[in-house]
Design a protein around this motif. Sequence first.
Motif, short mmCIF file in Angstrom:
data_model
loop_
_atom_site.label_atom_id
_atom_site.label_comp_id
_atom_site.label_asym_id
_atom_site.label_seq_id
_atom_site.Cartn_x
_atom_site.Cartn_y
_atom_site.Cartn_z
N ASP A 242 12.85 -0.90 -8.59
CA ASP A 242 13.76 0.17 -8.15
C ASP A 242 14.59 0.68 -9.32
O ASP A 242 14.84 1.88 -9.46
N ASP A 243 15.05 -0.24 -10.17
CA ASP A 243 15.86 0.16 -11.33
C ASP A 243 15.01 0.85 -12.40
O ASP A 243 15.44 1.81 -13.03
N LEU A 244 13.78 0.34 -12.59
CA LEU A 244 12.89 0.93 -13.59
C LEU A 244 12.39 2.30 -13.16
O LEU A 244 12.12 3.16 -13.98
N ARG B 258 0.83 -1.21 0.00
CA ARG B 258 0.00 0.00 0.00
C ARG B 258 0.86 1.26 0.00
O ARG B 258 0.64 2.18 -0.79
N ASP B 259 1.85 1.29 0.88
CA ASP B 259 2.68 2.49 1.00
C ASP B 259 3.55 2.70 -0.23
O ASP B 259 3.77 3.83 -0.67
N ALA C 72 6.89 0.24 6.95
CA ALA C 72 5.65 -0.52 7.18
C ALA C 72 5.85 -1.56 8.27
O ALA C 72 4.94 -1.82 9.08
N LEU C 73 7.03 -2.14 8.33
CA LEU C 73 7.33 -3.11 9.37
C LEU C 73 7.35 -2.44 10.74
O LEU C 73 6.84 -2.99 11.73
N ARG C 74 7.92 -1.26 10.82
CA ARG C 74 7.94 -0.52 12.09
C ARG C 74 6.52 -0.28 12.60
O ARG C 74 6.21 -0.50 13.76
N SER C 75 5.66 0.21 11.71
CA SER C 75 4.29 0.53 12.14
C SER C 75 3.49 -0.72 12.46
O SER C 75 2.70 -0.74 13.40
N THR C 76 3.71 -1.78 11.69
CA THR C 76 2.97 -3.03 11.93
C THR C 76 3.31 -3.61 13.30
O THR C 76 2.46 -4.18 13.98
N GLY D 128 12.23 -1.04 -0.65
CA GLY D 128 12.67 -1.61 0.62
C GLY D 128 12.50 -0.65 1.78
O GLY D 128 12.20 -1.06 2.90
N GLU D 129 12.67 0.65 1.53
CA GLU D 129 12.51 1.64 2.59
C GLU D 129 11.04 1.74 3.00
O GLU D 129 10.72 1.84 4.19
N ALA D 130 10.15 1.69 2.02
CA ALA D 130 8.72 1.67 2.34
C ALA D 130 8.38 0.43 3.15
O ALA D 130 7.58 0.48 4.10
N GLY D 131 9.01 -0.70 2.80
CA GLY D 131 8.78 -1.93 3.54
C GLY D 131 9.26 -1.84 4.98
O GLY D 131 8.59 -2.29 5.90
#
Length: 264
Positions: free
Chosen positions: A182-184, A86-87, A107-111, A101-104
Amino acid sequence: MAVRTGGSQDPGRDGPQRGATGRDGQVATGWVTPVAGEHRAPARRPRFAIVDVYDTILRLDALRSRFVDVGRPEHECDLFLARAARDGYALALSGTPGPFGEAGLQALRSTTHHLLSDEALHHVMDGFLSLPPHQDAELALARLASARIPTYALACGSGADAVAALDRAGLRTYLRGTLSTDDLGVVCPDPRAFTMACDALRAERERTVLISVHPGDVHGALRAGLLGGLAIRQSGGVPTTMDPPHVSAPRMDDVVEQLLALPG
């Protein structure tokens, strides 16, 4: 465009438009959706294949044990994955895309309610590097290789991480290379991700298939003019709100067999 070897942007089909002007000159209200199949590739045997990595080739449910390792309930894994997606999509749609990966990680911190140490957070995230393959994935990739269909992996996030994970699973030998969002610089299922991938591979879109378990990704590929192969082992069926794939089957290897049986 970087393609991680293994061994002109085009938005494709236009998306829904708000406030389109009708023949009478009046501005229409509501969303105007393009006619399904307007730019649909004909059902022909593919000459190139692009295969989604996460949950299509590699099992994301294996991350659940990492949550248990750090003292969290394993069901938080599903919530984390949903929030990360989502993020990542929200950042892309708002015009501020960044490394997935940064969004992930956020998201892990908030979860986990910001209760985990950095060490625990990275223990969970490092699980992406050692995901086991789905049972039908190697059969499907081996069949594509034996049919001499150049096959590339497409990963959401870091290309280097995907390469490491595919290496560890022993599957990169079947692949010509790996592409990453990320590359695209574009997040799937944006049709531009698939047109840019085909441009990077110098592959004709209408003879390139995207194989995935994610209906949204297949829908985006179809809108970009690619062939679509949907393995419904995760979704259980094809959503009626999305363009139907050219082929679908419960198993990934059965999807490949159907694709190879299409007329040349």
